[in-house]
Design a protein around this motif. Structure first.
Motif, PDB file in Angstrom:
ATOM      1  N   MET A  12     -86.645 100.392 -14.980  1.00 34.59           N
ATOM      2  CA  MET A  12     -86.671 101.135 -13.720  1.00 34.59           C
ATOM      3  C   MET A  12     -85.730 102.332 -13.851  1.00 34.59           C
ATOM      4  O   MET A  12     -84.602 102.192 -14.311  1.00 34.59           O
ATOM      5  CB  MET A  12     -86.202 100.220 -12.586  1.00 34.59           C
ATOM      6  CG  MET A  12     -86.261 100.879 -11.234  1.00 34.59           C
ATOM      7  SD  MET A  12     -85.807  99.744  -9.896  1.00 34.59           S
ATOM      8  CE  MET A  12     -84.035  99.664 -10.105  1.00 34.59           C
ATOM      9  N   VAL A  13     -86.215 103.492 -13.472  1.00 32.47           N
ATOM     10  CA  VAL A  13     -85.404 104.710 -13.504  1.00 32.47           C
ATOM     11  C   VAL A  13     -85.239 105.161 -12.059  1.00 32.47           C
ATOM     12  O   VAL A  13     -86.203 105.210 -11.299  1.00 32.47           O
ATOM     13  CB  VAL A  13     -86.099 105.826 -14.318  1.00 32.47           C
ATOM     14  CG1 VAL A  13     -85.232 107.075 -14.363  1.00 32.47           C
ATOM     15  CG2 VAL A  13     -86.446 105.351 -15.711  1.00 32.47           C
ATOM     16  N   TYR A  14     -84.013 105.469 -11.683  1.00 27.62           N
ATOM     17  CA  TYR A  14     -83.793 105.952 -10.322  1.00 27.62           C
ATOM     18  C   TYR A  14     -82.717 107.023 -10.317  1.00 27.62           C
ATOM     19  O   TYR A  14     -81.873 107.082 -11.195  1.00 27.62           O
ATOM     20  CB  TYR A  14     -83.436 104.798  -9.375  1.00 27.62           C
ATOM     21  CG  TYR A  14     -82.123 104.118  -9.693  1.00 27.62           C
ATOM     22  CD1 TYR A  14     -80.957 104.497  -9.047  1.00 27.62           C
ATOM     23  CD2 TYR A  14     -82.064 103.100 -10.637  1.00 27.62           C
ATOM     24  CE1 TYR A  14     -79.753 103.884  -9.329  1.00 27.62           C
ATOM     25  CE2 TYR A  14     -80.864 102.476 -10.921  1.00 27.62           C
ATOM     26  CZ  TYR A  14     -79.713 102.868 -10.267  1.00 27.62           C
ATOM     27  OH  TYR A  14     -78.525 102.263 -10.553  1.00 27.62           O
ATOM     28  N   LYS A  15     -82.788 107.883  -9.327  1.00 23.87           N
ATOM     29  CA  LYS A  15     -81.819 108.967  -9.181  1.00 23.87           C
ATOM     30  C   LYS A  15     -80.624 108.473  -8.379  1.00 23.87           C
ATOM     31  O   LYS A  15     -80.764 107.737  -7.419  1.00 23.87           O
ATOM     32  CB  LYS A  15     -82.465 110.156  -8.485  1.00 23.87           C
ATOM     33  CG  LYS A  15     -83.559 110.809  -9.324  1.00 23.87           C
ATOM     34  CD  LYS A  15     -83.875 112.188  -8.801  1.00 23.87           C
ATOM     35  CE  LYS A  15     -84.965 112.843  -9.588  1.00 23.87           C
ATOM     36  NZ  LYS A  15     -84.605 113.214 -10.920  1.00 23.87           N
ATOM     37  N   THR A  16     -79.462 108.920  -8.807  1.00 24.41           N
ATOM     38  CA  THR A  16     -78.242 108.575  -8.083  1.00 24.41           C
ATOM     39  C   THR A  16     -78.005 109.598  -6.987  1.00 24.41           C
ATOM     40  O   THR A  16     -78.575 110.694  -7.014  1.00 24.41           O
ATOM     41  CB  THR A  16     -77.031 108.560  -9.038  1.00 24.41           C
ATOM     42  OG1 THR A  16     -76.783 109.898  -9.475  1.00 24.41           O
ATOM     43  CG2 THR A  16     -77.261 107.643 -10.217  1.00 24.41           C
ATOM     44  N   GLU A  21     -79.391 110.195 -13.266  1.00 27.46           N
ATOM     45  CA  GLU A  21     -80.405 109.154 -13.341  1.00 27.46           C
ATOM     46  C   GLU A  21     -79.807 107.920 -13.987  1.00 27.46           C
ATOM     47  O   GLU A  21     -78.960 108.017 -14.866  1.00 27.46           O
ATOM     48  CB  GLU A  21     -81.612 109.622 -14.161  1.00 27.46           C
ATOM     49  CG  GLU A  21     -82.391 110.727 -13.492  1.00 27.46           C
ATOM     50  CD  GLU A  21     -83.584 111.187 -14.320  1.00 27.46           C
ATOM     51  OE1 GLU A  21     -83.642 110.861 -15.522  1.00 27.46           O
ATOM     52  OE2 GLU A  21     -84.439 111.858 -13.759  1.00 27.46           O
ATOM     53  N   HIS A  22     -80.260 106.773 -13.536  1.00 27.14           N
ATOM     54  CA  HIS A  22     -79.835 105.498 -14.106  1.00 27.14           C
ATOM     55  C   HIS A  22     -81.062 104.717 -14.523  1.00 27.14           C
ATOM     56  O   HIS A  22     -82.135 104.853 -13.937  1.00 27.14           O
ATOM     57  CB  HIS A  22     -79.042 104.677 -13.088  1.00 27.14           C
ATOM     58  CG  HIS A  22     -77.652 105.148 -12.901  1.00 27.14           C
ATOM     59  ND1 HIS A  22     -76.595 104.660 -13.630  1.00 27.14           N
ATOM     60  CD2 HIS A  22     -77.126 106.068 -12.067  1.00 27.14           C
ATOM     61  CE1 HIS A  22     -75.489 105.258 -13.252  1.00 27.14           C
ATOM     62  NE2 HIS A  22     -75.780 106.122 -12.296  1.00 27.14           N
ATOM     63  N   LYS A  24     -82.400 100.765 -15.308  1.00 27.12           N
ATOM     64  CA  LYS A  24     -82.107  99.347 -15.124  1.00 27.12           C
ATOM     65  C   LYS A  24     -83.247  98.538 -15.714  1.00 27.12           C
ATOM     66  O   LYS A  24     -84.422  98.910 -15.593  1.00 27.12           O
ATOM     67  CB  LYS A  24     -81.982  98.992 -13.649  1.00 27.12           C
ATOM     68  CG  LYS A  24     -80.669  99.361 -13.037  1.00 27.12           C
ATOM     69  CD  LYS A  24     -80.495  98.679 -11.705  1.00 27.12           C
ATOM     70  CE  LYS A  24     -79.134  99.048 -11.142  1.00 27.12           C
ATOM     71  NZ  LYS A  24     -78.843  98.354  -9.911  1.00 27.12           N
TER      72      LYS A  24
END
Length: 156
Positions: A12-16, A21-22, A24
């Motif tokens: 899973m890629v998500y914006k902070t 980007e992080h 998980k």
């Protein structure tokens, strides 16, 4: 703990909130302890996700009496394949061919030499050679060694 199911569906890629980007890992349904036996779900032909699965797992027959023990090297293989896919949008090997070096029996009864997966040849090929810089090539070559003992470790 080993994830044992690293593939694009489980990252899973998500914006902070700060614009970064992080990444998980998700879906730990198949996670196992280091040293556990290969679980049948990993090498059942209908369930496994070749070639993401490491060769030592992919080559273990579903009904084998003695299954290999899982090691972190299995997830390192999958990490290398994932990084290759993310960089090239291609698999590093032909899906129809095993990613293994297992000897096979020819129709005439002779044993064919193992199918050598040549990670160096693939990464340095005309098709992919210009996509990877030296550090990326080195990383992928260390991750995708057929022999689990020769693969990079998480510490490396």
């Amino acid at each position: 703990m080993l994830h044992c199911n690293l593939d694009l569906d489980n990252v899973m890629v998500y914006k902070t909130p700060f614009g970064g980007e992080h990444f998980k890992l998700v879906n730990f349904d198949n996670a196992r302890l280091v040293g556990s036996e290969v679980h049948p779900v990993f090498n059942s032909p209908k369930d496994r996700k070749e070639p993401i699965v490491s060769p030592e797992i992919a080559d273990t027959p579903h009904d084998a009496k003695r299954k290999p023990e899982l090691s972190p090297a299995a997830d390192i293989w999958s990490l290398g394949v994932l990084c290759f896919i993310l960089r090239t949008a291609c698999l590093p090997m032909n899906r129809e061919k095993s990613n293994s070096a297992k000897a096979t029996q020819a129709p005439d009864g002779t044993t064919k030499a193992p199918n050598k997966f040549d990670v160096d040849g693939i990464i340095n090929s005309p098709q992919y050679g210009k996509i990877f810089d030296e550090d990326q090539r080195d990383f992928l070559i260390k991750c995708m060694q057929l022999d689990p003992a020769k693969r990079a470790t998480a510490d490396e």
